[in-house]
Design an enzyme around this catalytic site. Sequence first.
Site, PDB file in Angstrom:
ATOM      1  N   GLU A  28       0.783  -1.315  -0.201  1.00  0.00           N
ATOM      2  CA  GLU A  28      -0.079  -0.074   0.093  1.00  0.00           C
ATOM      3  C   GLU A  28       0.901   1.442   0.086  1.00  0.00           C
ATOM      4  O   GLU A  28       0.419   2.233  -0.501  1.00  0.00           O
ATOM      5  CB  GLU A  28      -0.856   0.060   1.139  1.00  0.00           C
ATOM      6  CG  GLU A  28      -1.777   1.213   1.431  1.00  0.00           C
ATOM      7  CD  GLU A  28      -2.704   1.064   2.472  1.00  0.00           C
ATOM      8  OE1 GLU A  28      -2.954   2.051   3.324  1.00  0.00           O
ATOM      9  OE2 GLU A  28      -2.903  -0.032   3.351  1.00  0.00           O
ATOM     10  N   ASP A  29       1.842   1.470   0.805  1.00  0.00           N
ATOM     11  CA  ASP A  29       2.776   2.678   0.972  1.00  0.00           C
ATOM     12  C   ASP A  29       4.103   2.633   0.404  1.00  0.00           C
ATOM     13  O   ASP A  29       4.665   3.607   0.322  1.00  0.00           O
ATOM     14  CB  ASP A  29       3.071   2.817   2.553  1.00  0.00           C
ATOM     15  CG  ASP A  29       1.676   3.056   3.132  1.00  0.00           C
ATOM     16  OD1 ASP A  29       0.702   3.405   2.748  1.00  0.00           O
ATOM     17  OD2 ASP A  29       1.506   2.810   4.384  1.00  0.00           O
TER      18      ASP A  29
END
Length: 733
Positions: free
Chosen positions: A100-101
């Site tokens: 996600e990051d």
Amino acid sequence: MTAPINIQEAGQPMVAKARDADSERFLISDLCDLLESYLPHDAVQEVYGAYLFGAEAHEGQHRMSGEPYIYHPIAVARILAEMHMDHQSIVAAILHDVIEDTPTAKEQIQTRFGAEVAELVDGVSKLTQIQFESKAEQQAENFRKMMLAMVRDIRVILIKLADRLHNMRTLGVMRPDKRRRIARETLEIYAPIANRLGMNQMRLELEDLGFRRPASHALTGAGRGRATRPRQPQGGPLNKIETAIKGRLRQEHIDGEVRSREKHLYSLYRKMRVKGVSFADVSDVYAFRVIVDKPDTCYRALGIVHNLYKPVPGKFKDYIAIPKANGYQSLHTVLFGPYGVPIEVQIRTDDMDRVAEAGIAAHWLYKAGEGGGANSAQLRAREWLRELLEMQKNAGNSLEFLENVKIDLFPDEVYVFTPQGDIMELPRGATPVDFAYAVHTEVGNTCIAAKVDRHLSPLRTPLFNGQTVEIITAPGAHPNPAWLNFVITAKARSNIRHHLKNLRSEEAVNLGRRLLDKALSGMGLTLNELPKDRLDAFLAECGVGSLDAVLDDIGLGNRIPVLVARQLAGRSEEPEASATDGARVSTPLAIKGTEGMVVSYARCCRPIPGDPIIGFVSAGRGIVIHAENCKNVADYRNQPEKWIDVQWEPDVEGEFPAELRIEVANQRGVLATVAAVIADMGSNIENVAIEERDGMNTTMVFTITVKNRQHLASVMRRIRHIKLVLRLSRGRG
């Protein structure tokens, strides 16, 4: 530790970076020490490898507190390690934010740590590449993705709960508005999920952290102090009551552990809000837990505490014989304690206590000591996951799915019996329709009536503990839209909506076909005579995949049939006739009364078979039937393309509402007399309104069901023969 944990720090001259490195080294070393206590050395090494991978992926990223981002995944892994989770879960926890990051792809994780870990990480990751219309839709879709991943592997939700728990522990650095949003989401979704999985310790901490809002938290805490302080003797009631219970257990030669606690603030707050009670009415501000060796001893201990303090009538619950939905087992009783303090006592075995605190996680936490067998929380969780999958299939979109899950997450149980004596667990306030769907989806879909304790009862009747419920079904029956007004279980609600959507679509397609054929007949064509190439070209031009989709739109009023007919016939201009609508020159559309939800009858004029009628095409509703003399018809005349000629079939099926205004002499029993006459004429009374005119006369407005104008005329003739009836007329809504 078999292998020392060393982190190479090269080229970091700044003191702050050195301090971060020391803290990071301590965190991962402490985690590995904990893992070594129950995992083999190879598994711990793989966890350490995941740490190195994650630290490199998150290099340069910091949390809002200023600390390196990798601190958060290590802390999440630590929470899971305290549950003795397997090493794949720990690895996935350390990597749970890399997809996600960071630029890291799922395939990289799969190559390095295997498909199982990659699926766990992907299940926890949010959808960041898709554009959504609103923030609420994005959150709902992310939640649905996570829940479906949880259905495949329960460890997904355990990682997410640990992630949310650490985020709540460090929530203070966020903006106030963001803190409120995250706290509300925690209390509405994540704490109830922990409860549904039987993870009591995690639920309590999530609730306490989510409830730290200044006003309600302070008021509840102050109220608890006021409610209990005046009654507390020297040394406090908890110690004295605990000592008394321990002493009585020893007298009866029962080896048991006794613990005491004060009720958590959020539990007090929620009970007060849901039940609308004050602090004085909360009976379990103080609670005691008695832990004994086996179930038989639980019931012996119950007799002992009832002999020590008098029980409060109606406050005993046996969750050992009938466990809660999350597998929780215990005996609960409320006693009249000393010093005027009501106390709750929970009695359970050591195994029950471990499952009550750890829930589904007890499978990992105590696997070594218990042989890894599935506990009751696991079995209940699997059943819940199966129901989640069914809700997902029936939900129209992610927002509806989230709504259904929220409904499902707040059960306050009621236990009822099937005619065969099986116990069914339902949320408090559930109705026979909820019961029917709990038995089987098909039983719910074909339900027509119910017997509660062998007596026929309305389907909207709330059920209570101990009742026996029998469902009466019919092969051709289907769900009633009105059920959505009173069912409370997510399974019933989602199945009713799913069935009605399919039914409405089928009815819309059938009506759309009739409307389109009617419009084409005015041009000398029929739908079956249209060349296939012309139909395919039309579908391509409209951008739809099938004719049924167009017919569905026509039936629901989203497309005007005459315009579709002109396109299909290749005519762009009006016909030479003066009629505005090409369909008006053909035979009016026949109304059978069985068209279902796509044909409705206007409440403003309440048309019944035999009345001259006209149809208005309403977007999303299909056709609304009005009486020709309805006052609203004149208002709609400026939209001629939306009007359609309709007429009643010779033999219309069903019953239709009609309104009667009856002025009567104001005498006792007149309402019963009029109602009896209406019933004798085979008409059902749907509603009665009384309008007091003066002391002598009263006007009653009845809404009754009739088959046609002849039936209504017969009812009115009989009513006019009643001596007390002064004036009678048909109302128009």
